[in-house]
Design an enzyme around this catalytic site. Structure first.
Site, PDB file in Angstrom:
ATOM      1  N   SER A  19       9.575  -7.455   2.285  1.00  0.00           N
ATOM      2  CA  SER A  19      10.263  -6.376   2.424  1.00  0.00           C
ATOM      3  C   SER A  19       9.208  -5.306   2.025  1.00  0.00           C
ATOM      4  CB  SER A  19      11.232  -6.318   1.398  1.00  0.00           C
ATOM      5  OG  SER A  19      10.866  -6.572   0.150  1.00  0.00           O
ATOM      6  N   GLU A  21       8.389  -0.873   0.879  1.00  0.00           N
ATOM      7  CA  GLU A  21       9.115   0.181   0.113  1.00  0.00           C
ATOM      8  C   GLU A  21       8.253   1.577   0.757  1.00  0.00           C
ATOM      9  OE1 GLU A  21       9.642   0.971  -4.241  1.00  0.00           O
ATOM     10  OE2 GLU A  21       7.797   2.198  -3.965  1.00  0.00           O
ATOM     11  N   ASP A 113      12.420   7.699 -14.649  1.00  0.00           N
ATOM     12  CA  ASP A 113      11.600   7.993 -15.532  1.00  0.00           C
ATOM     13  C   ASP A 113      12.102   9.123 -16.453  1.00  0.00           C
ATOM     14  OD1 ASP A 113       9.560   5.925 -15.110  1.00  0.00           O
ATOM     15  OD2 ASP A 113       8.890   7.102 -13.568  1.00  0.00           O
ATOM     16  N   PHE A 224      -1.892   5.662 -11.846  1.00  0.00           N
ATOM     17  CA  PHE A 224      -0.578   5.726 -11.460  1.00  0.00           C
ATOM     18  C   PHE A 224       0.019   4.370 -12.095  1.00  0.00           C
ATOM     19  CE2 PHE A 224       3.110   3.828  -8.823  1.00  0.00           C
ATOM     20  CZ  PHE A 224       3.825   4.949  -9.061  1.00  0.00           C
ATOM     21  N   HIS A 274       7.476  -7.979  -1.849  1.00  0.00           N
ATOM     22  CA  HIS A 274       8.013  -6.676  -1.674  1.00  0.00           C
ATOM     23  C   HIS A 274       6.702  -6.053  -2.036  1.00  0.00           C
ATOM     24  CE1 HIS A 274      10.684  -3.257  -1.605  1.00  0.00           C
ATOM     25  NE2 HIS A 274      10.180  -2.729  -2.649  1.00  0.00           N
TER      26      HIS A 274
END
Length: 302
Positions: A19, A21, A113, A224, A274
């Site tokens: 999958s 994102e 967040d 990040f 993913h």
């Protein structure tokens, strides 16, 4: 840009499920890049593709627009990200309702967040969902036909007191109706397997998909992921040493590292992956190819 319909095929028994994102585009150029990426990856027949939701719902309309276009112009199964941050329950419920009316049957439910930034205390909206488990329970109560995915943290969520508390949080989300979890990025496979052992020991039996991120831009990606609690091992940093001004070699190294991680996980029995694509197709396509995926269903065992 005209986007051709893509015929997808069911996953074959000898290949894992994959999958992808994506994040909603902010500009016309980013929009073209996203749809070029989707056009490149769609023929690999992913199980689903998710579209992120910005901090405090800042990309809500763009996320919705991207999801609707995926439904209209492709045969992909889209999953819409949704957070609890900065909105009352009524507003969030309305978003879910709009997705359901559009035909969305998969939501990635997240607490989100803090609006003041990662590392600052999280404060729930006074009229909002207090936890992700509350959001999951509400979605499942109102729409039994919506599949709900949640997050998982192999290295413990930065705000959790300890691993036990972290797994308590996951258990609460599963008890509320979550049917799948996707992990935060990790680079040491042992972390994933140790985490999975702890999760299973708590009686959590939903699929826990490893989240894989090819490091296109190592320094940017490291900054990040470390803010969200991911450890970047020294051995990984050393592989990118001296490549700050060499994007092509960085790309080759990133593909090699991520492909090696995925293949080792697959050999150990992991059957779902993913990919955090960062709206780029090249490395994810290459890694999927090494797993045995071929466009439009012409599949080969890895």
């Amino acid at each position: 840009m005209e986007f051709e319909m893509t015929e997808t095929t069911p996953a074959t028994p000898n290949l894992p499920n994959i999958s992808f994102e994506f994040f909603p585009p902010k500009t016309e150029e980013m929009d073209r890049t996203l749809w070029d990426t989707i056009e490149r990856l769609a023929p690999l027949s992913p199980s689903f593709v998710s579209v992120t939701y910005g901090a405090g719902g800042s990309t809500r309309e763009r996320t919705h627009a991207t999801i609707v276009r995926l439904l209209k112009e492709t045969n992909l199964t889209p999953a819409a990200h949704l957070t609890c941050v900065g909105a009352p329950k009524s507003e969030i419920d309305d978003v879910v309702s709009r997705y359901h009316e559009a035909g969305v049957r998969h939501i990635v439910a997240l607490r989100g967040d803090p609006t003041t930034g990662i590392g600052t205390p999280y404060v729930a909206h006074e009229d909002g969902y207090q936890t992700c488990a509350d959001l999951v329970a509400s979605i499942r109560k109102r729409y039994s036909d919506i599949d709900v995915t949640v997050s998982a943290y192999p290295e413990k969520h930065p705000e959790s007191a300890d691993f036990s508390a972290d797994i308590d949080t996951l258990k609460a989300k599963v008890d509320a109706g979550a049917t799948r979890a996707i992990t935060q990025v990790f680079f040491d496979n042992d972390l994933y397997f140790r985490y999975l052992d702890k999760v299973r020991a708590r009686g959590i039996d939903i699929p826990v998909l490893p989240g894989i991120m090819p490091m296109h831009n190592f320094k940017q990606a490291r900054n990040f992921v470390t803010r969200a609690g991911t450890t970047v091992p020294d051995w990984l940093a050393e592989k990118f040493d001296g490549l700050d001004d060499d994007a092509e070699t960085r790309k080759l190294v990133a593909a090699t590292v991520a492909a090696g991680q995925v293949q080792k996980l697959a050999k150990a029995g992991v059957n779902d992956f993913h990919f955090y694509t960062m709206n780029r197709a090249d490395l994810v396509f290459a890694i999927s190819h090494l797993l045995g995926f071929r466009p439009n269903g012409a599949r080969k065992a890895a």
